[in-house]
Design an enzyme around this catalytic site. Structure first.
Site, PDB file in Angstrom:
ATOM      1  N   ARG A 279       0.851  -1.200   0.000  1.00 50.69           N
ATOM      2  CA  ARG A 279       0.000   0.000   0.000  1.00 50.69           C
ATOM      3  C   ARG A 279       0.887   1.251   0.000  1.00 50.69           C
ATOM      4  O   ARG A 279       0.558   2.258  -0.605  1.00 50.69           O
ATOM      5  CB  ARG A 279      -0.881  -0.052   1.263  1.00 50.69           C
ATOM      6  CG  ARG A 279      -2.033   0.895   1.209  1.00 50.69           C
ATOM      7  CD  ARG A 279      -3.040   0.614   2.305  1.00 50.69           C
ATOM      8  NE  ARG A 279      -3.946   1.750   2.407  1.00 50.69           N
ATOM      9  CZ  ARG A 279      -3.714   2.777   3.192  1.00 50.69           C
ATOM     10  NH1 ARG A 279      -2.655   2.806   3.958  1.00 50.69           N
ATOM     11  NH2 ARG A 279      -4.562   3.790   3.222  1.00 50.69           N
TER      12      ARG A 279
ATOM     13  N   ASP B 215     -19.263   8.087   0.682  1.00 50.47           N
ATOM     14  CA  ASP B 215     -19.600   7.191   1.807  1.00 50.47           C
ATOM     15  C   ASP B 215     -20.874   7.685   2.514  1.00 50.47           C
ATOM     16  O   ASP B 215     -21.707   6.882   2.954  1.00 50.47           O
ATOM     17  CB  ASP B 215     -18.443   7.141   2.804  1.00 50.47           C
ATOM     18  CG  ASP B 215     -17.112   7.007   2.100  1.00 50.47           C
ATOM     19  OD1 ASP B 215     -16.489   5.944   2.161  1.00 50.47           O
ATOM     20  OD2 ASP B 215     -16.697   7.997   1.448  1.00 50.47           O
TER      21      ASP B 215
ATOM     22  N   ARG C 236     -23.752   6.562   0.516  1.00 48.29           N
ATOM     23  CA  ARG C 236     -23.993   5.130   0.749  1.00 48.29           C
ATOM     24  C   ARG C 236     -24.731   4.940   2.075  1.00 48.29           C
ATOM     25  O   ARG C 236     -25.662   4.130   2.185  1.00 48.29           O
ATOM     26  CB  ARG C 236     -22.657   4.372   0.800  1.00 48.29           C
ATOM     27  CG  ARG C 236     -22.007   4.218  -0.566  1.00 48.29           C
ATOM     28  CD  ARG C 236     -20.604   3.654  -0.466  1.00 48.29           C
ATOM     29  NE  ARG C 236     -20.070   3.379  -1.791  1.00 48.29           N
ATOM     30  CZ  ARG C 236     -18.780   3.342  -2.081  1.00 48.29           C
ATOM     31  NH1 ARG C 236     -17.870   3.577  -1.130  1.00 48.29           N
ATOM     32  NH2 ARG C 236     -18.376   3.079  -3.297  1.00 48.29           N
TER      33      ARG C 236
ATOM     34  N   HIS D 112     -11.412   8.599   4.389  1.00 48.71           N
ATOM     35  CA  HIS D 112     -12.148   7.853   3.358  1.00 48.71           C
ATOM     36  C   HIS D 112     -11.431   6.511   3.282  1.00 48.71           C
ATOM     37  O   HIS D 112     -10.466   6.335   2.551  1.00 48.71           O
ATOM     38  CB  HIS D 112     -12.094   8.589   2.009  1.00 48.71           C
ATOM     39  CG  HIS D 112     -12.608   7.755   0.871  1.00 48.71           C
ATOM     40  ND1 HIS D 112     -13.904   7.345   0.759  1.00 48.71           N
ATOM     41  CD2 HIS D 112     -11.978   7.234  -0.216  1.00 48.71           C
ATOM     42  CE1 HIS D 112     -14.058   6.618  -0.340  1.00 48.71           C
ATOM     43  NE2 HIS D 112     -12.891   6.532  -0.941  1.00 48.71           N
TER      44      HIS D 112
HETATM   45  P1  NAD Z   1      -8.384   3.931 -13.702  1.00 49.02           P
HETATM   46  O1  NAD Z   1      -7.145   3.130 -13.602  1.00 49.02           O
HETATM   47  O2  NAD Z   1      -9.544   3.418 -14.471  1.00 49.02           O
HETATM   48  O3  NAD Z   1      -8.042   5.385 -14.291  1.00 49.02           O
HETATM   49  C1  NAD Z   1      -6.955   6.130 -13.890  1.00 49.02           C
HETATM   50  C2  NAD Z   1      -6.507   6.934 -15.100  1.00 49.02           C
HETATM   51  O4  NAD Z   1      -5.479   7.848 -14.677  1.00 49.02           O
HETATM   52  C3  NAD Z   1      -5.921   6.076 -16.215  1.00 49.02           C
HETATM   53  O5  NAD Z   1      -6.658   6.267 -17.409  1.00 49.02           O
HETATM   54  C4  NAD Z   1      -4.472   6.580 -16.348  1.00 49.02           C
HETATM   55  O6  NAD Z   1      -3.995   6.578 -17.680  1.00 49.02           O
HETATM   56  C5  NAD Z   1      -4.613   8.001 -15.798  1.00 49.02           C
HETATM   57  N1  NAD Z   1      -3.341   8.590 -15.368  1.00 49.02           N
HETATM   58  C6  NAD Z   1      -2.361   8.037 -14.609  1.00 49.02           C
HETATM   59  N2  NAD Z   1      -1.362   8.919 -14.423  1.00 49.02           N
HETATM   60  C7  NAD Z   1      -1.708  10.057 -15.067  1.00 49.02           C
HETATM   61  C8  NAD Z   1      -1.099  11.324 -15.231  1.00 49.02           C
HETATM   62  N3  NAD Z   1       0.097  11.589 -14.692  1.00 49.02           N
HETATM   63  N4  NAD Z   1      -1.755  12.256 -15.948  1.00 49.02           N
HETATM   64  C9  NAD Z   1      -2.960  11.986 -16.514  1.00 49.02           C
HETATM   65  N5  NAD Z   1      -3.580  10.799 -16.392  1.00 49.02           N
HETATM   66  C10 NAD Z   1      -2.977   9.843 -15.682  1.00 49.02           C
HETATM   67  O7  NAD Z   1      -8.820   4.249 -12.197  1.00 49.02           O
HETATM   68  P2  NAD Z   1     -10.275   4.709 -11.706  1.00 49.02           P
HETATM   69  O8  NAD Z   1     -11.087   3.525 -11.380  1.00 49.02           O
HETATM   70  O9  NAD Z   1     -10.773   5.743 -12.643  1.00 49.02           O
HETATM   71  O10 NAD Z   1      -9.892   5.395 -10.298  1.00 49.02           O
HETATM   72  C11 NAD Z   1      -9.136   6.593 -10.286  1.00 49.02           C
HETATM   73  C12 NAD Z   1      -8.774   6.954  -8.846  1.00 49.02           C
HETATM   74  O11 NAD Z   1      -9.969   7.279  -8.137  1.00 49.02           O
HETATM   75  C13 NAD Z   1      -8.134   5.781  -8.088  1.00 49.02           C
HETATM   76  O12 NAD Z   1      -7.109   6.284  -7.258  1.00 49.02           O
HETATM   77  C14 NAD Z   1      -9.282   5.242  -7.255  1.00 49.02           C
HETATM   78  O13 NAD Z   1      -8.841   4.546  -6.110  1.00 49.02           O
HETATM   79  C15 NAD Z   1      -9.987   6.539  -6.915  1.00 49.02           C
HETATM   80  N6  NAD Z   1     -11.363   6.437  -6.452  1.00 49.02           N
HETATM   81  C16 NAD Z   1     -11.729   7.272  -5.459  1.00 49.02           C
HETATM   82  C17 NAD Z   1     -13.005   7.263  -4.956  1.00 49.02           C
HETATM   83  C18 NAD Z   1     -13.360   8.216  -3.863  1.00 49.02           C
HETATM   84  O14 NAD Z   1     -14.493   8.244  -3.350  1.00 49.02           O
HETATM   85  N7  NAD Z   1     -12.420   9.049  -3.447  1.00 49.02           N
HETATM   86  C19 NAD Z   1     -13.959   6.367  -5.483  1.00 49.02           C
HETATM   87  C20 NAD Z   1     -13.561   5.537  -6.542  1.00 49.02           C
HETATM   88  C21 NAD Z   1     -12.257   5.565  -7.013  1.00 49.02           C
END
Ligand code: NAD
Length: 321
Positions: A94, A155, A158, A182
């Site tokens: 992690r 959350d 939810r 979170h």
């Molecule tokens: P994903 O892997 O589908 O998409 C991430 C995207 O970021 C990819 O398309 C990748 O190419 C792009 N990326 C990586 N580095 C980059 C950069 N330097 N510049 C531009 N683009 C870049 O992931 P996802 O499912 O869309 O999730 C995205 C983030 O959101 C994750 O960290 C996930 O854990 C988080 N998330 C947060 C919540 C919340 O409530 N906070 C909920 C769901 C997901």
């Protein structure tokens, strides 16, 4: 309040066109809140593909210009939304993931700073509290009101859904918040939970629908915490509800709505905590965080908030911020 900002101020740049970024664009386009959406991804083809697919839906939603963006687009944006990140690789800890996403966050912040942008920045990339803190450290003092994390807004929705389902009451008549990290140490602020305008413990005997309310409370709180794990297990990512939660935060900013949302904010003495980003109720407006609301928590809830703060401070320290 609640009026749209002048059109030139309603440009949103979305960084990251993955599951979360693309779903957010879809929800945002339909909401009519923004009049310009620029989508950026390091995978340019992916961003371009989503843009093409979205613009073909133009006849069915309010007018909005959607295009594949570039870092220069940060300069005149009203809001920059960061969803870019990487998923955990097999065998990766992690902490390794934390380091990698912090590196991505700093690179994006460097581009935003180079564009001299004064936009509000909304971060969703996980771990969102640590990423929000990383971005604020990068941007420096004075940035803490305009850099916010999506925190426990998702959350809390939810939680409201599960309460509404359990009580058989319209979700719009349920007011409830999840606070803290979170993540695994988040907790339900039961003392702030209201159904039909009544504190939930007063509503419970009126309803009379369950035999062991304490057991139900524990079950609901745990179900909120486990939601993301279950959804990721079933379909690989969470995207729909988070996209809508982000749109709701966007509405508060672009409509200057002064909405109370449990976004991740940098605390500065509130609740006896400082130098950590976590979720507490905040008033969100076109300035970002208008005010952190210091709600009266019970002793147990205050302890839970401190526990989240301590976990998050250790995480911040582990990556040297
Ligand atoms: P994903 O892997 O589908 O998409 C991430 C995207 O970021 C990819 O398309 C990748 O190419 C792009 N990326 C990586 N580095 C980059 C950069 N330097 N510049 C531009 N683009 C870049 O992931 P996802 O499912 O869309 O999730 C995205 C983030 O959101 C994750 O960290 C996930 O854990 C988080 N998330 C947060 C919540 C919340 O409530 N906070 C909920 C769901 C997901």
């Amino acid at each position: 309040m609640n009026a749209l900002l002048p059109s030139k101020h309603r440009k949103v740049v979305v960084v990251g066109a993955g599951a979360v970024g693309s779903t957010y664009c879809y929800a945002l386009a339909q909401s009519g809140i923004a009049n310009e959406i620029a989508l950026i991804d390091k995978n340019e083809k992916l961003a371009f593909g989503h843009v093409l697919d979205l613009v073909h839906g133009q006849p069915y939603f309010p007018s909005v210009s959607i295009y594949a963006g570039k870092p220069a687009d940060y300069a005149d944006a009203q809001l920059i939304v960061i969803t870019a990140g990487t998923a955990q690789k097999p065998g990766e800890t992690r902490l390794d993931l934390l380091q990698r996403n912090a590196t991505i966050m700093r690179a994006i912040m460097a581009d935003i700073s180079a564009a001299r942008s004064s936009a509000i920045i909304l971060i969703t990339t996980n771990p969102v509290d640590v990423m929000t803190y990383t971005a604020i450290q990068y941007a420096g003092k004075g940035s803490e009101k305009r850099i916010i994390g999506s925190g426990t807004v998702l959350d809390s929705s939810r939680f409201r859904y599960l309460l509404s389902d359990h009580c058989g009451v319209d979700i719009h008549n349920v007011h409830a918040y999840i606070l803290g990290e979170h993540g695994d140490s988040e907790f339900a602020a039961w003392s702030m939970t209201h159904v039909a305008g009544m504190p939930i413990d007063q509503y419970c005997p009126v309803c009379g629908g369950c035999t062991d309310w304490q057991a139900e409370k524990d079950r609901i709180e745990q179900a909120v915490r486990d939601s993301a794990y279950h959804i990721i297990d079933y379909k690989g990512a969470t995207n729909w509800a988070v996209g809508l939660a982000m749109t709701s935060i966007t509405r508060a900013i672009l409509r200057d709505a002064h909405s109370v949302l449990t976004i991740s904010a940098l605390l500065n003495g509130e609740f006896g905590l400082d130098d950590v980003c976590l979720s507490v109720p905040c008033i969100v407006s076109s300035h970002g965080i208008e005010k952190v609301i210091e709600s009266q928590l019970t002793e147990g809830e205050t302890e839970s908030l401190k526990k989240s703060a301590s976990i998050l401070k250790s995480a911040n320290a582990s990556i040297g911020i």
